[in-house]
Each structure stands twice: as structure tokens, then as C-alpha cells.
Design a protein around this motif. Structure first.
Motif, PDB file in Angstrom:
ATOM      1  N   ARG A 195      34.781  32.227  36.895  1.00  0.00           N
ATOM      2  CA  ARG A 195      35.561  32.861  37.959  1.00  0.00           C
ATOM      3  C   ARG A 195      36.983  33.164  37.499  1.00  0.00           C
ATOM      4  NH1 ARG A 195      33.669  28.848  42.705  1.00  0.00           N
ATOM      5  NH2 ARG A 195      35.052  27.522  41.499  1.00  0.00           N
ATOM      6  N   GLN A 196      37.543  32.280  36.680  1.00  0.00           N
ATOM      7  CA  GLN A 196      38.885  32.543  36.156  1.00  0.00           C
ATOM      8  C   GLN A 196      38.881  33.789  35.271  1.00  0.00           C
ATOM      9  OE1 GLN A 196      40.041  28.773  34.304  1.00  0.00           O
ATOM     10  NE2 GLN A 196      41.660  28.591  35.826  1.00  0.00           N
ATOM     11  N   ALA A 199      38.577  36.830  37.467  1.00  0.00           N
ATOM     12  CA  ALA A 199      39.840  37.114  38.160  1.00  0.00           C
ATOM     13  C   ALA A 199      40.861  37.721  37.211  1.00  0.00           C
ATOM     14  CB  ALA A 199      40.393  35.823  38.775  1.00  0.00           C
ATOM     15  N   ARG A 202      39.953  41.318  36.674  1.00  0.00           N
ATOM     16  CA  ARG A 202      40.319  42.162  37.821  1.00  0.00           C
ATOM     17  C   ARG A 202      41.822  42.394  37.869  1.00  0.00           C
ATOM     18  NH1 ARG A 202      36.797  38.627  40.367  1.00  0.00           N
ATOM     19  NH2 ARG A 202      38.557  37.549  41.343  1.00  0.00           N
ATOM     20  N   PHE A 203      42.607  41.366  37.565  1.00  0.00           N
ATOM     21  CA  PHE A 203      44.064  41.505  37.569  1.00  0.00           C
ATOM     22  C   PHE A 203      44.510  42.516  36.521  1.00  0.00           C
ATOM     23  CE2 PHE A 203      48.332  40.362  36.199  1.00  0.00           C
ATOM     24  CZ  PHE A 203      49.004  40.224  37.415  1.00  0.00           C
ATOM     25  N   ASP A 298      40.120  28.277  43.382  1.00  0.00           N
ATOM     26  CA  ASP A 298      38.876  28.807  42.816  1.00  0.00           C
ATOM     27  C   ASP A 298      37.895  29.171  43.920  1.00  0.00           C
ATOM     28  OD1 ASP A 298      39.803  28.480  40.264  1.00  0.00           O
ATOM     29  OD2 ASP A 298      38.884  26.515  39.974  1.00  0.00           O
ATOM     30  N   ASP A 301      39.103  32.381  45.418  1.00  0.00           N
ATOM     31  CA  ASP A 301      38.805  33.496  44.513  1.00  0.00           C
ATOM     32  C   ASP A 301      37.333  33.885  44.579  1.00  0.00           C
ATOM     33  OD1 ASP A 301      41.411  33.497  43.750  1.00  0.00           O
ATOM     34  OD2 ASP A 301      41.080  32.524  41.794  1.00  0.00           O
ATOM     35  N   SER A 302      36.469  32.854  44.626  1.00  0.00           N
ATOM     36  CA  SER A 302      35.034  33.126  44.684  1.00  0.00           C
ATOM     37  C   SER A 302      34.666  33.829  45.985  1.00  0.00           C
ATOM     38  CB  SER A 302      34.259  31.807  44.551  1.00  0.00           C
ATOM     39  OG  SER A 302      32.872  32.043  44.670  1.00  0.00           O
ATOM     40  N   SER A 305      35.723  37.417  45.785  1.00  0.00           N
ATOM     41  CA  SER A 305      34.970  38.204  44.807  1.00  0.00           C
ATOM     42  C   SER A 305      33.529  38.461  45.246  1.00  0.00           C
ATOM     43  CB  SER A 305      34.954  37.490  43.447  1.00  0.00           C
ATOM     44  OG  SER A 305      36.267  37.244  43.005  1.00  0.00           O
TER      45      SER A 305
END
Length: 326
Positions: A195-196, A199, A202-203, A298, A301-302, A305
Motif C-alpha cells: 500500500r505504501q 500510494a 499515485r503521489f 495505512d 490509504d487502503s 484506494s
């Protein structure tokens, strides 16, 4: 030597006498084969003696030519040679196969070991000898032996991942794997890292300069100025608000606001921290709290997403637990 009566394990198929006769004939043939294997090894040692002087001096070339001439694989001949050297004629045990001698050849105390078969057995088997030497048996029987065989077969990460993916599709296997807290942490950590990475990707994509913003007809006189201005333009672009605050929902504004407040508070507090005055327990408490904050981030973020807002047991445990050190 007392002769042990050989009893047939297949009472409906063989009589004890028939089974004993077949065993006797088979052992005689194995002994003949072992004798030939040792004799070929001895012959290779007679051709080129085994000594520090001969190592790396064309020994393999000689054996390769000799093996081709007599119709045997050179690597097989090298194995015969190695075992013959490890077991001088006066140390070889009659009635014990060449394969058992080979399995035990690397043991420093092999001359004593071969005279003492496993408890309850009157002779060594090849698999027992391999296990005694710390090598994988051909037919693994115990759980550890089976696991060692699997680890050996699945050395490559790609093969191992495909095997695990196939196995965890079996409900009972997946349940047993996830019942182990250590496995839960490993899988959660892997998911967290994925996930990191997603992310971060995406950033980076969101802050990539738009090629359409750069005019194609810029003259050569402006190329140097444009190269110097590019980093500044990218910095300006990164500072631009990511959302339209007049149109964004209250949920979006609340998420951004809570994160911004947290960042501002940290930037204000960290430079003035008197870390040297903190006790070990206080440091652990702060780090434990930060660990839960990271897990919550996290989770957020999940949810952003994937749309999945559910909380698994491991995440619930991390968010609820405190610093329980005495």
C-alpha cells in the motif's frame, strides 16, 4: 553371528521362506553391485592417486577420457572415486551397500557410525544414512524431512510464491496459517508495504509535470532560462492545492485538516523536545502510539484506494493495544 528370521510383511502373497529367499538374492546382487562400484573407484585411484599434488592437475580430464572409453558417465566415476577414497578397503563393511557408504562418507566419525545402525534396526538404510549425515532422504518420512524437501524444491521466490498462492486457496490451510499471530504480522507487513508503494506511485503521478503546459515553439534563446525555471515550476506545482476547497466535501476537508494539524503540531514540537529527559518507558509509549498511528494511516490509504473500509483482526489488535510493558 545369530541369524534373524526374516518374516514376510505380505503374509497373503509370500510365505516366510519365499520372502527370505528373495531378500537373500537381492542382498547378494546389491553386494555385487557395491563391490563393482568400489572396484571402479579403486581403479581410478590407482590410475591417478588422490593427493594434494594431483588436485587441479588434469585429473578430471584423465577420468573424463577414461569414462568415455569404458562407457560410463564421468560424474558417476568421480563419485565412485570419492567414496573409494573416503572408505579404505579395510574400513568397508560387508553387507552394507555402497549407497550407505556414500551417504556417510562426509562424516568425520563415519568408521564408527557405520557399525552402529539406528536403534531397533539391524542394518543401515540409505535414507537413514542420509538423515544421519544431515542430508535430505530420498523418501522423507518425518514432518521436518518433508519441510526440508519442500524448502529445497522451492528455493526460487517465484516458485515459492506460486506454491503458497495455490496452497492458501485450501480453506483449512489458510485458516491454520492465519491462526498464527506471527504469520498475521508478516502478511500484514507485506500488505502495508504494498500500500505504501501504491500510494507513492499515485503521489508521483499526481505531481508529474503536465507535458501540455510546456509550449513546443520556445526558441533556442530561452532554453537555458527554461532549464533553470523547470525545478522552480515543479516546486510551485507541488504547492498548489490538490483539491478545490470550496467544492470539496466536509469528509475530505476533515481528513486533510486532521492530517495537516498533526503535521503542524509535530513541526512545532520536535525542535523543542528534551529527548534526554525522557524515560525508556515514555519513549516506548510514544513509539507505540506512532505505530498505531501508522497503522491507522495505512487503513485510511487502503480505504481511499480500494473502497474497502473493513478492519481485520490484526489491524484491530494493533489499534487497540497499548504499551503494556511493566
Amino acid at each position: 553371528m545369530v541369524r534373524t528370521k526374516i518374516i514376510s510383511p505380505f503374509p497373503k502373497q509370500f510365505s516366510d521362506r519365499q520372502w527370505a529367499r528373495y531378500v537373500k538374492q537381492g542382498r547378494e546382487l546389491v553386494e555385487e553391485e557395491s563391490s563393482l562400484q568400489f572396484r571402479l573407484g579403486d581403479l581410478s585411484l590407482k590410475m591417478v592417486e588422490h593427493s594434494p599434488r594431483t588436485v587441479g592437475r588434469g585429473v578430471f580430464l584423465v577420468l573424463d577420457r577414461f569414462a568415455d572409453t569404458i562407457g560410463i558417465n564421468v560424474h558417476t566415476l568421480v563419485r565412485y572415486r570419492h567414496v573409494a577414497h573416503a572408505w579404505p578397503p579395510d574400513k568397508r563393511v560387508a553387507g552394507t551397500s555402497w549407497s550407505v557408504h556414500e551417504a556417510l562418507a562426509a562424516l568425520p566419525d563415519r568408521f564408527e557410525v557405520i557399525l552402529n545402525p539406528p536403534e531397533g534396526k539391524d542394518r543401515w538404510t540409505e535414507d537413514a544414512a542420509l538423515s544421519r549425515a544431515g542430508r535430505l532422504p530420498h523418501r522423507p518420512l518425518t514432518k521436518d524431512e518433508k519441510l526440508d524437501r519442500v524448502r529445497t524444491l522451492l528455493r526460487e521466490d517465484e516458485s515459492a510464491s506460486e506454491a503458497v498462492e495455490s496452497l492458501i486457496q485450501r480453506p483449512d490451510v489458510a485458516h491454520r496459517v492465519m491462526s498464527n499471530p506471527s504469520n498475521q504480522r508478516i502478511l500484514y507487513r507485506a500488505h502495508h508495504e504494498q500500500r505504501q508503494e501504491a500510494a507513492a506511485a499515485r503521489f508521483a503521478a499526481a505531481h508529474e509535470p503536465d507535458p501540455g503546459d510546456v509550449e513546443d515553439d520556445v526558441g533556442p534563446d530561452y532554453e537555458d532560462d527554461e532549464a533553470e525555471a523547470a525545478p522552480r515550476e515543479e516546486q510551485v506545482r507541488r504547492r498548489e492545492p490538490a483539491v478545490d476547497y470550496q467544492r470539496a466535501s466536509s469528509e475530505v476537508l476533515e481528513l486533510i485538516g486532521s492530517g495537516t494539524t498533526f503535521l503542524v503540531d509535530l513541526q512545532r514540537m520536535i525542535p523543542g523536545l528534551h529527548v534526554s529527559e525522557f524515560t525508556e518507558r515514555e519513549v516506548r509509549a510514544v513509539l507505540d502510539n506512532h505505530r498505531r498511528i501508522r497503522a491507522a494511516l495505512d487503513w485510511c490509504d487502503s480505504a481511499l484506494s480500494t473502497g474497502d473500509k473493513s478492519m481485520d483482526d490484526e489491524l484491530a489488535r494493533i489499534l487497540s493495544e497499548g504499551d503494556d510493558e511493566p
